[in-house]
Design an enzyme around this catalytic site. Sequence first.
Site, PDB file in Angstrom:
ATOM      1  CG  ASN A  10      60.708   7.110  34.712  1.00  0.00           C
ATOM      2  OD1 ASN A  10      61.834   7.286  34.273  1.00  0.00           O
ATOM      3  ND2 ASN A  10      60.292   7.643  35.852  1.00  0.00           N
ATOM      4  CG  HIS A  13      53.296   2.842  24.590  1.00  0.00           C
ATOM      5  ND1 HIS A  13      53.291   2.138  23.409  1.00  0.00           N
ATOM      6  CD2 HIS A  13      52.166   3.568  24.607  1.00  0.00           C
ATOM      7  CE1 HIS A  13      52.197   2.416  22.740  1.00  0.00           C
ATOM      8  NE2 HIS A  13      51.484   3.296  23.440  1.00  0.00           N
ATOM      9  CG  ASP A  70      48.923  14.448  35.802  1.00  0.00           C
ATOM     10  OD1 ASP A  70      49.155  13.222  35.811  1.00  0.00           O
ATOM     11  OD2 ASP A  70      48.444  15.035  36.795  1.00  0.00           O
ATOM     12  N   GLY A 158      43.766   1.043  31.957  1.00  0.00           N
ATOM     13  CA  GLY A 158      43.017   1.951  32.828  1.00  0.00           C
ATOM     14  C   GLY A 158      41.509   1.806  32.678  1.00  0.00           C
ATOM     15  CG  HIS A 185      42.732  11.352  26.624  1.00  0.00           C
ATOM     16  ND1 HIS A 185      42.030  10.284  26.139  1.00  0.00           N
ATOM     17  CD2 HIS A 185      43.633  10.826  27.483  1.00  0.00           C
ATOM     18  CE1 HIS A 185      42.459   9.166  26.690  1.00  0.00           C
ATOM     19  NE2 HIS A 185      43.446   9.468  27.521  1.00  0.00           N
ATOM     20  NE  ARG A 186      48.371   8.663  26.359  1.00  0.00           N
ATOM     21  CZ  ARG A 186      47.477   8.275  27.283  1.00  0.00           C
ATOM     22  NH1 ARG A 186      47.344   8.954  28.400  1.00  0.00           N
ATOM     23  NH2 ARG A 186      46.722   7.212  27.094  1.00  0.00           N
TER      24      ARG A 186
HETATM   25  P1  IMP Z   1      48.701   9.336  33.403  1.00  0.00           P
HETATM   26  O1  IMP Z   1      48.775  10.752  33.886  1.00  0.00           O
HETATM   27  O2  IMP Z   1      48.856   9.218  31.898  1.00  0.00           O
HETATM   28  O3  IMP Z   1      49.631   8.435  34.150  1.00  0.00           O
HETATM   29  O4  IMP Z   1      47.208   8.812  33.702  1.00  0.00           O
HETATM   30  C1  IMP Z   1      46.672   8.743  35.020  1.00  0.00           C
HETATM   31  C2  IMP Z   1      45.588   7.689  35.096  1.00  0.00           C
HETATM   32  O5  IMP Z   1      44.474   8.044  34.257  1.00  0.00           O
HETATM   33  C3  IMP Z   1      46.007   6.293  34.607  1.00  0.00           C
HETATM   34  O6  IMP Z   1      46.595   5.557  35.639  1.00  0.00           O
HETATM   35  C4  IMP Z   1      44.682   5.700  34.159  1.00  0.00           C
HETATM   36  O7  IMP Z   1      43.964   5.190  35.264  1.00  0.00           O
HETATM   37  C5  IMP Z   1      43.922   6.903  33.629  1.00  0.00           C
HETATM   38  N1  IMP Z   1      44.126   7.031  32.164  1.00  0.00           N
HETATM   39  C6  IMP Z   1      44.957   7.906  31.532  1.00  0.00           C
HETATM   40  N2  IMP Z   1      44.887   7.769  30.204  1.00  0.00           N
HETATM   41  C7  IMP Z   1      43.990   6.760  29.991  1.00  0.00           C
HETATM   42  C8  IMP Z   1      43.502   6.141  28.801  1.00  0.00           C
HETATM   43  O8  IMP Z   1      43.865   6.469  27.660  1.00  0.00           O
HETATM   44  N3  IMP Z   1      42.581   5.169  28.979  1.00  0.00           N
HETATM   45  C9  IMP Z   1      42.141   4.759  30.203  1.00  0.00           C
HETATM   46  N4  IMP Z   1      42.587   5.290  31.330  1.00  0.00           N
HETATM   47  C10 IMP Z   1      43.505   6.295  31.228  1.00  0.00           C
END
Ligand code: IMP
Length: 200
Positions: A10, A13, A70, A158, A185-186
């Site tokens: 959802n 970005h 994730d 984050g 990472h992403r």
């Molecule tokens: P999500 O699975 O992308 O929603 O990430 C889960 C949690 O990991 C987020 O709520 C952040 O607390 C942390 N997180 C994920 N990616 C990042 C990032 O690029 N920078 C900082 N915190 C991150």
Amino acid sequence: MNMEIVFATNNLHKLEEVSKMLLGKFRILGLKELGISEEIPEDHDTLEENASQKAWYIYRKTGRSCFADDTGLEVDSLGGAPGVYSARYSRMGKILFPELSPAEGNIKKLLLEMKGADNRRARFRTVISLILEGVEHRFVGICEGQISEEPAGSEGFGYDPVFIPDSYSLSFAEMDLAEKNRISHRAKAVQALVQFLNRM
Ligand code: IMP
């Protein structure tokens, strides 16, 4: 005709970022476009299982090829915590900082847990699960770094203010967002997904 793939998120970005990387060869659909607004279940204890659960949930619901991601921050001196619980770290167990935003509380708890720790090695890990015509494929992106002693910077989100990626002296939150998005990472996990799809 472009092949359509659903991104089980959802987060608009993320949707835009990934759509751009697929160079028009694939059309990426968000959940909103499919009229799906419910919470997608993610109740497992590993990033792999959660990414897989979200992707299969949307695949079964829509019958369309789709992927889900994730991410977690894994700190060596904490045995890999907060890991899969990164988003709700400061809300687990005894709530330590109810007055702070989740991100601020998470950082404060992390620095408290790591107080005096010499080993500050950590990594962000993103797992993407793709279900293509009923077959699952997995992609992983890792960004290695260190947890700083103090938060610095205001970019990103984050844990960015306390994460210093290897080969850099700045935190993610002090870096230009475009630079972070190049080495994160992403980005690495998405690049692996894109390479796979573009080979098709
Ligand atoms: P999500 O699975 O992308 O929603 O990430 C889960 C949690 O990991 C987020 O709520 C952040 O607390 C942390 N997180 C994920 N990616 C990042 C990032 O690029 N920078 C900082 N915190 C991150």
